[in-house]
Scaffold this active site. Structure first.
Site, PDB file in Angstrom:
ATOM      1  N   SER A 134       0.861  -1.183   0.000  1.00 43.84           N
ATOM      2  CA  SER A 134       0.000   0.000   0.000  1.00 43.84           C
ATOM      3  C   SER A 134       0.892   1.225   0.000  1.00 43.84           C
ATOM      4  O   SER A 134       2.059   1.163   0.425  1.00 43.84           O
ATOM      5  CB  SER A 134      -0.873   0.000   1.260  1.00 43.84           C
ATOM      6  OG  SER A 134      -1.484   1.257   1.471  1.00 43.84           O
ATOM      7  N   TYR A 147      -1.696  -0.722  10.382  1.00 41.78           N
ATOM      8  CA  TYR A 147      -1.743  -1.032   8.950  1.00 41.78           C
ATOM      9  C   TYR A 147      -0.479  -0.567   8.247  1.00 41.78           C
ATOM     10  O   TYR A 147       0.153  -1.322   7.485  1.00 41.78           O
ATOM     11  CB  TYR A 147      -2.973  -0.375   8.325  1.00 41.78           C
ATOM     12  CG  TYR A 147      -3.190  -0.718   6.880  1.00 41.78           C
ATOM     13  CD1 TYR A 147      -3.669  -1.972   6.505  1.00 41.78           C
ATOM     14  CD2 TYR A 147      -2.924   0.214   5.875  1.00 41.78           C
ATOM     15  CE1 TYR A 147      -3.880  -2.299   5.175  1.00 41.78           C
ATOM     16  CE2 TYR A 147      -3.122  -0.104   4.539  1.00 41.78           C
ATOM     17  CZ  TYR A 147      -3.607  -1.348   4.200  1.00 41.78           C
ATOM     18  OH  TYR A 147      -3.810  -1.661   2.873  1.00 41.78           O
TER      19      TYR A 147
END
Length: 273
Positions: A134, A147
């Site tokens: 990501s 995350y």
């Protein structure tokens, strides 16, 4: 047609994973698609002819079982797409230990276990790994500690593969998507819409607002990320190893300090809409 390959795709029931399965099957490759929820996998298998294998690769036995399923059905393994992932919001001081451990187990330990099971077979075929990280592996946002940390760890885990096994013919690369229309992103946008009071336009308005500052000015589609993954899996990328490819509409090319000078930015609020 290019030489047929056998590829495992994790987190493949929806979103980027499902787009990868469709694209690889269209190209004539064999695909084993994995995920925790059997029903989306079943529907995708019926649609594409992929082999559905529900599993939680955070379980060591399940990781071995997934690799064995590919070998039993197709006799080899050429590629691995590490796409399974979850997110939990929270700043470092607020995040619960359970949320931290859940994210790390799914996003880091799961890929590690699957790689350990797959590496001997990928070495035989001079295979390829693509990890779906990501932009959070490269840039951070508020309340994103678990995350972002997990995706940065996945990036370096995959680069370790490139360094440790490159001389044996194994390539490993990373894609870092930005905002892409997936189930996970939809949930985040729905929360954003509610928090921002975006009214009836809801999720669509949230996507529009979140991506307005981007150079491309829109969210990505799962297929657009899948195209990048498919290229990295292919012989066309034969000298690409340890690379980090952003698929983010230009988000990481943008200096946020210049946004104040972009007079197209509009204040949020119903009175401005």
């Amino acid at each position: 047609m290019a030489e047929q390959r056998v590829v495992i795709v994790t987190g493949g029931g929806t979103g980027i994973g499902a787009a990868c399965v469709r694209l690889l099957r269209e190209a004539g490759h064999q695909v084993v698609v994995s995920g925790r929820r059997p029903e989306p996998l079943r529907r995708l298998a019926e649609e594409t002819g992929a082999l559905a294998h529900p599993s939680d690769v955070g379980d060591p036995d399940a990781a071995v079982g997934l690799v064995d399923a590919a070998l039993t059905s197709f006799g080899r393994l050429d590629g691995l797409v590490l796409n399974a992932g979850i997110g939990r919001s929270g700043a470092v001081g607020d995040l619960s230990l359970k949320d931290w451990e859940d994210v790390m187990r799914t996003n880091v330990t799961g890929p590690l276990l699957l790689l350990r099971a797959a590496i001997p077979h990928l070495l035989k075929t001079r295979g390829t790994v693509v990890a779906v990280a990501s932009v959070s592996a490269l840039r951070n946002g508020a309340s994103n500690a678990a995350y972002a940390t997990s995706k940065a760890a996945m990036l370096q885990l995959c680069r370790s593969l490139a360094v440790d096994y490159g001389r044996q013919g194994l390539r490993a690369n990373i894609v870092c998507p930005g905002w892409v229309r997936t189930e996970m992103a939809d949930r985040r946008m729905t929360r954003f819409a509610a928090e921002a009071g975006l009214g009836d336009s809801g999720t669509e308005a949230a996507y529009e607002e979140a991506t307005r500052p981007l150079p491309l000015g829109r969210p990505g589609e799962p297929r657009e990320v899948a195209e990048a993954i498919s290229w990295l899996l292919s012989p066309a990328a034969s000298y690409v190893n340890g690379a980090v490819l952003t698929v983010d509409g230009g988000a990481t090319a943008l200096d946020p300090g210049t946004l104040a000078f972009d007079f197209r930015i509009e204040p949020r609020g119903d009175e401005e809409r």
